[in-house]
Design an enzyme around this catalytic site. Structure first.
Site, mmCIF file in Angstrom:
data_model
loop_
_atom_site.group_PDB
_atom_site.id
_atom_site.type_symbol
_atom_site.label_atom_id
_atom_site.label_comp_id
_atom_site.label_asym_id
_atom_site.label_seq_id
_atom_site.Cartn_x
_atom_site.Cartn_y
_atom_site.Cartn_z
ATOM 1 C CE LYS A 74 -3.912 0.449 -24.604
ATOM 2 N NZ LYS A 74 -3.990 -0.004 -25.976
ATOM 3 N N GLY A 174 -2.886 10.466 -36.837
ATOM 4 C CA GLY A 174 -1.643 9.956 -36.267
ATOM 5 C C GLY A 174 -1.300 8.651 -36.949
ATOM 6 N N GLY A 177 -4.633 6.877 -38.255
ATOM 7 C CA GLY A 177 -5.351 7.665 -39.254
ATOM 8 C C GLY A 177 -4.579 7.799 -40.560
HETATM 9 P P1 NAD Z 1 -1.301 8.862 -32.401
HETATM 10 O O1 NAD Z 1 -0.900 9.519 -31.143
HETATM 11 O O2 NAD Z 1 -0.270 8.490 -33.408
HETATM 12 O O3 NAD Z 1 -2.391 9.771 -33.176
HETATM 13 C C1 NAD Z 1 -3.531 10.269 -32.579
HETATM 14 C C2 NAD Z 1 -4.115 11.324 -33.495
HETATM 15 O O4 NAD Z 1 -5.375 11.732 -32.964
HETATM 16 C C3 NAD Z 1 -3.274 12.580 -33.667
HETATM 17 O O5 NAD Z 1 -3.337 12.989 -35.017
HETATM 18 C C4 NAD Z 1 -4.018 13.616 -32.803
HETATM 19 O O6 NAD Z 1 -3.844 14.934 -33.274
HETATM 20 C C5 NAD Z 1 -5.431 13.147 -33.018
HETATM 21 N N1 NAD Z 1 -6.393 13.621 -32.042
HETATM 22 C C6 NAD Z 1 -6.296 13.651 -30.698
HETATM 23 N N2 NAD Z 1 -7.416 14.184 -30.181
HETATM 24 C C7 NAD Z 1 -8.218 14.467 -31.223
HETATM 25 C C8 NAD Z 1 -9.505 15.041 -31.359
HETATM 26 N N3 NAD Z 1 -10.203 15.399 -30.289
HETATM 27 N N4 NAD Z 1 -10.010 15.220 -32.600
HETATM 28 C C9 NAD Z 1 -9.325 14.854 -33.684
HETATM 29 N N5 NAD Z 1 -8.116 14.290 -33.630
HETATM 30 C C10 NAD Z 1 -7.577 14.114 -32.413
HETATM 31 O O7 NAD Z 1 -2.158 7.584 -31.958
HETATM 32 P P2 NAD Z 1 -2.485 6.286 -32.803
HETATM 33 O O8 NAD Z 1 -1.451 5.269 -32.560
HETATM 34 O O9 NAD Z 1 -2.829 6.691 -34.194
HETATM 35 O O10 NAD Z 1 -3.785 5.761 -32.039
HETATM 36 C C11 NAD Z 1 -5.063 6.343 -32.275
HETATM 37 C C12 NAD Z 1 -6.124 5.442 -31.669
HETATM 38 O O11 NAD Z 1 -6.042 4.137 -32.275
HETATM 39 C C13 NAD Z 1 -6.022 5.156 -30.177
HETATM 40 O O12 NAD Z 1 -7.322 4.957 -29.682
HETATM 41 C C14 NAD Z 1 -5.255 3.857 -30.102
HETATM 42 O O13 NAD Z 1 -5.520 3.175 -28.901
HETATM 43 C C15 NAD Z 1 -5.875 3.152 -31.275
HETATM 44 N N6 NAD Z 1 -5.066 2.063 -31.808
HETATM 45 C C16 NAD Z 1 -3.807 2.274 -32.263
HETATM 46 C C17 NAD Z 1 -3.107 1.229 -32.838
HETATM 47 C C18 NAD Z 1 -1.757 1.428 -33.451
HETATM 48 O O14 NAD Z 1 -1.337 0.513 -34.182
HETATM 49 N N7 NAD Z 1 -1.078 2.534 -33.248
HETATM 50 C C19 NAD Z 1 -3.684 -0.036 -32.913
HETATM 51 C C20 NAD Z 1 -4.971 -0.222 -32.439
HETATM 52 C C21 NAD Z 1 -5.667 0.844 -31.897
#
Ligand code: NAD
Length: 365
Positions: A74, A174, A177
């Site tokens: 990472k 994001g 979600g």
């Molecule tokens: P992203 O940046 O697209 O979205 C993150 C979201 O979290 C945003 O809506 C932001 O406003 C929100 N957020 C941040 N702090 C917050 C808080 N304190 N309370 C509520 N909401 C909050 O990121 P993403 O790609 O959706 O990734 C989110 C998580 O999922 C991370 O932990 C990432 O490592 C994990 N993840 C992502 C993927 C992927 O395919 N993108 C795959 C596996 C795991």
């Protein structure tokens, strides 16, 4: 700060600094016995080596469990993702990892497909590219959200819940979600609460996912659209629901709030969203939890298949098959051995990694 070693890693920790840009970053290669480490780049002013090391370990286990020919690593770029010189920051990062061939970068929080295209342009080694240049846009396609919905179906059956009509709360709106909301709603679940970094909305009778997506797109704020009752973000963990999907930042479920969570099932959309103590408290309260490296493996599986030049349809089919099979495997093992699902998943992943290490020399490139 020293990152503890154990029998599998981390094998390499790099701190990168280009003072004139400035660009500061950390890369942790956890283990590459099964193949080059595939793992996202997190871009945040607060990301640090400890977080990156924990995430790198998660990637090692995630790849092993998904039976991918990859190890875990990472990166964290310490910057504001909206910095005006963000392209230069990414390009500089790419140049500095050019010879670190055991690491294949991919997107994580604060990243987007354009950034992957800049890295490809610099070093020709990346996953998560825009479709215009041969990528499978995993965030746009909702790879991780699709996997979470498949995981939910299997875990619900295990927990004696019906996914159709189940009430779901999602923290973070994001890439993960939003897609989780879409795919879970398509399976008949009712999204009752959603939050982003600026607040939460709650509607016990169910929120309209299409409207939520439009509000987020237009205003950037989930709580701006009048879709339901507006709550402070932290209260999302206390709403009445059956399934909780944390899909934002690490350690948001902790000793202080784990006791108040009403959900019967937690699917970890985010990486490391709960502390070890919180997971223990939840288990004692009878809450079923599917850990990150099972539940959110969809994005990694799609990234690995893109890297192997496979099609979108093959990637979706692989996500469905692998996540359903693994959810069943670890929940059955946890139940029959009386251990936490995380412990069950870790022991399977660790065994696969250790087995691969027997075939390798010191450096696993
Ligand atoms: P992203 O940046 O697209 O979205 C993150 C979201 O979290 C945003 O809506 C932001 O406003 C929100 N957020 C941040 N702090 C917050 C808080 N304190 N309370 C509520 N909401 C909050 O990121 P993403 O790609 O959706 O990734 C989110 C998580 O999922 C991370 O932990 C990432 O490592 C994990 N993840 C992502 C993927 C992927 O395919 N993108 C795959 C596996 C795991």
């Amino acid at each position: 700060m020293t990152i503890p070693f154990d029998d599998i890693g981390p094998t390499k920790i790099l701190q990168l600094h280009a003072p004139r840009i400035p660009m500061r970053a950390v890369v942790v290669i956890d283990n590459t016995a099964r193949g080059p480490a595939l793992g996202g780049i997190r871009v945040s002013p607060r990301v640090g080596v400890e977080e990156v090391a924990r995430l790198a370990r998660t990637m090692t286990f995630k790849s092993a469990l998904a039976d991918l020919p990859h190890g875990g690593g990472k990166a964290g770029i310490i910057a504001d993702p909206r910095a005006p010189n963000i392209e230069l920051i990414f390009r500089t990062f790419a140049r500095l990892i050019k010879n670190l061939t055991e690491y294949i970068p991919a997107p994580d929080m604060g990243c987007h497909e354009d950034a992957m295209a800049w890295i490809q342009d610099e070093i020709g080694r990346v996953a998560g590219l825009p479709e215009e240049i041969g990528g499978l846009p995993l965030d746009k396609l909702g790879a991780t959200g699709h996997g979470l919905a498949e995981c939910a179906e299997v875990a619900c059956a295990h927990a004696g819940l019906d996914l159709a009509g189940a009430r779901v709360a999602i923290q973070g709106f994001g890439s993960v979600g939003k897609a989780a909301a879409r795919f879970l709603a398509a399976k008949g679940a009712m999204i009752v609460a959603v939050s982003d970094s600026r607040g939460a909305v709650y509607q016990p009778g169910g929120l309209d996912v299409t409207q939520l997506l439009a509000v987020k797109k237009e205003t950037g704020r989930i709580a701006a659209g009048g879709a339901g009752q507006v709550l402070p973000g932290e209260e999302l963990f206390q709403v009445d629901c059956d399934i909780l999907v944390p899909a934002a930042t690490p350690d948001v479920i902790h000793e202080g709030n784990a006791g108040a969570i009403k959900a019967r099932l937690i699917l970890q959309g985010a990486n490391i969203p709960a502390t070890a103590r919180a997971e223990q408290i939840l288990a004692e309260r009878g809450v079923l939890l599917v850990p990150d490296f099972i539940a959110n493996a969809g994005g990694l599986i799609m990234a690995a298949l893109e890297y192997a030049r496979r099609s979108e349809a093959e990637a979706f089919a692989a996500i469905t098959d692998k996540i359903r099979a693994n959810t069943r495997l670890i929940l059955d093992k946890a139940r029959s051995e009386g251990i936490l699902p995380r412990a069950a998943a870790e022991s399977i992943a660790r065994e696969r990694v250790v087995k691969a290490m027997r075939f390798r020399e010191y450096t696993y490139t």
